[in-house]
Design an enzyme around this catalytic site. Sequence first.
Site, PDB file in Angstrom:
ATOM      1  CG  HIS A   1      -1.857   1.609   1.491  1.00 48.71           C
ATOM      2  ND1 HIS A   1      -2.471   1.812   1.235  1.00 48.71           N
ATOM      3  CD2 HIS A   1      -1.417   2.083   2.465  1.00 48.71           C
ATOM      4  CE1 HIS A   1      -3.419   2.513   1.129  1.00 48.71           C
ATOM      5  NE2 HIS A   1      -2.010   4.039   2.273  1.00 48.71           N
TER       6      HIS A   1
ATOM      7  CG  HIS B   1      -5.093  -0.190  -2.397  1.00 43.74           C
ATOM      8  ND1 HIS B   1      -3.842   0.483  -1.798  1.00 43.74           N
ATOM      9  CD2 HIS B   1      -5.669  -1.586  -1.336  1.00 43.74           C
ATOM     10  CE1 HIS B   1      -3.866   0.436  -0.698  1.00 43.74           C
ATOM     11  NE2 HIS B   1      -4.502  -1.459  -0.498  1.00 43.74           N
TER      12      HIS B   1
ATOM     13  CG  ASP C   1      -9.135  -1.540  -0.110  1.00 38.20           C
ATOM     14  OD1 ASP C   1      -8.843  -2.430   0.225  1.00 38.20           O
ATOM     15  OD2 ASP C   1      -9.574  -0.100  -0.984  1.00 38.20           O
TER      16      ASP C   1
END
Length: 285
Positions: free
Chosen positions: A43, A96, A169
């Site tokens: 991330h 993401h 997610d």
Amino acid sequence: ELGMMAKSGAVGFSNGNISIQDSLIMRRILSYSKMLKKPIIHHCEDLSLTKDGEMNEGEVSTRLGILGMPSIAETIILERDLQLVKLTGAKYHASHISCKSSVESIRMAKNQGLPVTADTSPPYFQLNEISILEYNSIFKLNPPLRTEEDREAIIEGLIDGTIDAITSDHFPVNADMKNQPFNLSVPGCSSLETLLPISLRLVKSKNIDLIKLFELLSFSPSKILNLKGGSLTPGNPADFVMVNAEKSYIIEGKKFKSLSRLTPFEGQPCEGKVTGCWIEGKECI
């Protein structure tokens, strides 16, 4: 203990939704994962740029009086990681992805032949920061919803293969932690049940075809993690779902199986519903 985890069956390594800030630590992690031939799933977020931020930084955040988080905070860490990938040769997966500059960075890295993959999630190709105009905390996510230009860049990245996979997610949040003033609420939402119908909108809008969609949802994730599955071929597990792509209904969080029933797609009409599920050849629903 990455080696022990790999020996125990770990297919990759991640720090969840907490971005690794120390470059030396990240270099060591990538070096170890290179030896183990496992991907690092990261991330990307420069926490010094997003501290106390509540939404995407820009005109909308200024008008609403909400402290913003610049999209460059994502891309700065991504660019650092890509340089370390170039140094170590490790497999790397950016999770993401939400903005245009990150898509451009991944596209460039792939053109250079780096072992890089990426995913995004439905909110980043279906919603933008305008959704927050009414201060509804259900639209508070991490990464935050970006601009319309970013949303279009995400779709383009899915079309041309820059982005390899679509993930849910899924980050369920307790209703008491979500139903608060925008600045006090916790980012996240329940998204397992909306992954398929919202992703099918890419097919309905003729951005991609159905085969490409299921590659993004199934085959590519299996390939990234070096898992058997994702296709109906001999030798693979008989894990599959039956889908009615034309089934229309209204998304209602109260009907979710998840204990968290908060979704930014609440009340939206959609098409596409799973009608059957098999795990290792045994029907589950």
